[in-house]
Enzyme design. Structure first.
Site, short mmCIF file in Angstrom:
data_model
loop_
_atom_site.label_atom_id
_atom_site.label_comp_id
_atom_site.label_asym_id
_atom_site.label_seq_id
_atom_site.Cartn_x
_atom_site.Cartn_y
_atom_site.Cartn_z
CE LYS A 1 -2.88 3.94 3.58
NZ LYS A 1 -3.46 3.32 4.61
CE LYS B 1 -3.55 -2.68 2.66
NZ LYS B 1 -4.39 -2.58 3.93
N1 C2G Z 1 -12.60 -7.21 6.93
C1 C2G Z 1 -13.91 -7.55 7.16
N2 C2G Z 1 -14.82 -6.33 7.18
C2 C2G Z 1 -14.33 -5.10 7.05
C3 C2G Z 1 -12.99 -4.98 6.93
C4 C2G Z 1 -11.99 -6.01 6.87
O1 C2G Z 1 -14.44 -8.58 7.07
N3 C2G Z 1 -15.20 -4.06 7.14
C5 C2G Z 1 -11.79 -8.44 6.77
C6 C2G Z 1 -10.89 -8.53 5.64
O2 C2G Z 1 -11.75 -8.99 4.63
C7 C2G Z 1 -9.82 -9.28 5.87
C8 C2G Z 1 -9.57 -9.11 7.51
O3 C2G Z 1 -10.83 -8.33 7.91
O4 C2G Z 1 -9.97 -10.74 5.82
C9 C2G Z 1 -8.30 -8.18 7.70
O5 C2G Z 1 -8.44 -7.02 6.91
P1 C2G Z 1 -7.35 -6.18 6.71
O6 C2G Z 1 -6.61 -5.73 7.89
O7 C2G Z 1 -7.62 -5.04 5.71
O8 C2G Z 1 -6.34 -7.17 5.90
P2 C2G Z 1 -5.49 -6.89 4.46
O9 C2G Z 1 -4.88 -5.73 4.47
O10 C2G Z 1 -6.50 -6.98 3.42
O11 C2G Z 1 -4.41 -7.96 4.33
O12 C2G Z 1 -2.32 -11.85 3.14
C10 C2G Z 1 -3.53 -11.00 2.96
C11 C2G Z 1 -3.33 -9.81 3.88
O13 C2G Z 1 -2.47 -9.91 4.97
C12 C2G Z 1 -4.79 -9.22 4.26
#
Ligand code: C2G
Length: 130
Positions: A47, A45
């Site tokens: 960041k 990302k």
């Molecule tokens: N999630 C969710 N509902 C949301 C936000 C997030 O169900 N409103 C879920 C995402 O789908 C994911 C988990 O929470 O399965 C973690 O989300 P993130 O922290 O955004 O993870 P991400 O940056 O997508 O990293 O190997 C894959 C990565 O490490 C995933």
């Protein structure tokens, strides 16, 4: 015993994160969570997360139903992690739908619907605007 593995950044933890972890845990008996490192996040990302990988790991570990945590160093290592932790099920949010189907040869792969209306990006925008 059915072992479930899931992955995420879990930065500025919110109810969407908690719910997916609880739903993942309900698919088995033991939940293992790979918390993505700051370096992995930066490469994805461009960041840095708000909370350091160490804080994010500690927070995720404290959630009821999470049995084990580790650092996810690369998206491409999922197959290795699945084998290392003897996972029976890989759970991801459906924002990743289809992306990890290649691991169906190693374990069951389940994409769960995301919680609507909440995301770290939106939360940070609200905090900045307030
Ligand atoms: N999630 C969710 N509902 C949301 C936000 C997030 O169900 N409103 C879920 C995402 O789908 C994911 C988990 O929470 O399965 C973690 O989300 P993130 O922290 O955004 O993870 P991400 O940056 O997508 O990293 O190997 C894959 C990565 O490490 C995933």
């Amino acid at each position: 015993m059915k072992r479930v593995i899931t992955f995420g950044t879990f930065d500025v933890l919110h109810v969407g994160h908690v719910r997916i972890l609880q739903r993942a845990r309900a698919l088995g008996d033991y939940l293992i969570v790979g918390v993505s490192t700051d370096a992995l996040n930066f490469s994805k990302k461009q960041k840095r997360p708000v909370y350091s990988q160490f804080d994010r790991l500690e927070i995720v570990k404290s959630i009821a139903g999470v049995d084990e945590v580790f650092f996810e160093h690369s998206l491409e290592l999922k197959g290795e992690y699945i084998k290392q932790f003897s996972a029976d099920v890989l759970v991801m949010g459906n924002d990743w739908e289809g992306r990890f189907d290649e691991y169906k040869s190693l374990c069951e792969v389940v994409y769960l619907p995301r919680t609507e209306g909440i995301s770290t990006t939106e939360l940070l925008a609200e905090i900045r605007a307030s």
